[in-house]
Design an enzyme around this catalytic site. Structure first.
Site, mmCIF file in Angstrom:
data_model
loop_
_atom_site.group_PDB
_atom_site.id
_atom_site.type_symbol
_atom_site.label_atom_id
_atom_site.label_comp_id
_atom_site.label_asym_id
_atom_site.label_seq_id
_atom_site.Cartn_x
_atom_site.Cartn_y
_atom_site.Cartn_z
ATOM 1 N N GLU A 108 32.572 -35.690 -14.296
ATOM 2 C CA GLU A 108 33.166 -34.360 -15.686
ATOM 3 C C GLU A 108 32.224 -34.594 -16.568
ATOM 4 O OE1 GLU A 108 37.967 -35.653 -15.136
ATOM 5 O OE2 GLU A 108 36.802 -37.902 -15.534
ATOM 6 N N GLU A 128 38.373 -40.648 -7.771
ATOM 7 C CA GLU A 128 39.299 -41.618 -8.649
ATOM 8 C C GLU A 128 40.401 -41.574 -7.675
ATOM 9 O OE1 GLU A 128 36.621 -39.270 -12.030
ATOM 10 O OE2 GLU A 128 37.194 -38.987 -10.010
#
Length: 246
Positions: A108, A128
């Protein structure tokens, strides 16, 4: 307590190395705070930012030991997402030089950069959901803008990790370089940026990221500012002089 970053200053750029090699440069709260301090400086004195990681790894993700203890209020505070949004909005371009792992929060952070360069060893993605959470620091919306919805969903929902070649094919990275050449390539890109007019670069980056319905008015207003700049007259006159002499 030592900083989680190693900084190398230049007149038109700042090289920032994520430096927690004992945990593959996992992003913890200290690193977040240190990167906010970097943003403070770059917002006051805009320069190109080059982000890289220590010892052949960009960032293996968020620090899981720390993440395990976070609760609802931590999520609502947007610890990582606030930082990554700030990095994306820095006045001058951000170059991510990616080696080894760029996973979870590390991916990210890379998605928030304007340019991503890779080595053949790159593994990039968002695992995740395998940990019972979601990538809440930009991947759920930046990734589909970068690679398209089908591939983004496979990464986000099925845990697909891209190799360097796959990332290049998806245009998530713009080039692949040998590990020993990665930083040189990042500096060469920064050199090309540095040859442009800094004000034109800053304004073009802002206009590029403006909402679709802000165009074309924002383009016209931005161009009006640049049409009055000294650099515009000086650079165009040099171009005309070179053309006349050729």
């Amino acid at each position: 307590m030592p900083s989680s970053l190693r900084l190398t200053d230049g007149p038109d750029r700042l090289l920032v190395e994520l430096h927690r090699p004992e945990v593959r440069n996992a992003i913890d709260r200290r690193m977040v705070d240190d990167l906010h301090a970097v943003c403070d400086g770059l917002e006051r004195a805009p320069r190109t930012l080059i982000l890289t990681g220590a010892e052949g790894v960009f960032a293996s993700g968020a620090d899981i030991a720390e993440l395990r203890e976070r609760r609802r209020d931590d999520a609502l505070a947007g610890i990582n997402s606030t930082l990554f949004a700030r990095i994306a909005k820095l006045p001058m371009p951000v170059i991510a030089a990616l080696d080894g792992y760029a996973l979870g929060g590390g991916a990210e952070l890379a998605f928030a950069a304007d340019f991503r360069l890779a080595t053949p060893r790159l593994k990039i993605g968002n695992p995740e959901t395998g940990l019972g959470i979601l990538p809440a620091a930009g991947a759920t919306w930046r990734l589909k803008e970068l690679v398209g919805e089908p591939l983004a969903l496979e990464i986000l929902l099925a845990g697909r990790i891209l190799s360097a070649e796959e990332a290049l094919a998806a245009r998530l990275v713009t080039a692949i370089h040998a590990p020993e050449d990665l930083l040189q390539a990042a500096h060469e890109l920064a050199d090309r940026i540095g040859r442009q007019d800094p004000l034109a670069v800053r304004i073009t980056k802002s206009v590029f990221h403006a909402p679709r319905d802000a165009h074309p008015v924002i383009d016209q207003l931005a161009q009006a500012v640049l049409f009055e700049s000294d650099a515009k007259f000086e650079r165009m006159q040099r171009f005309l002089d070179r053309k006349k002499d050729s």
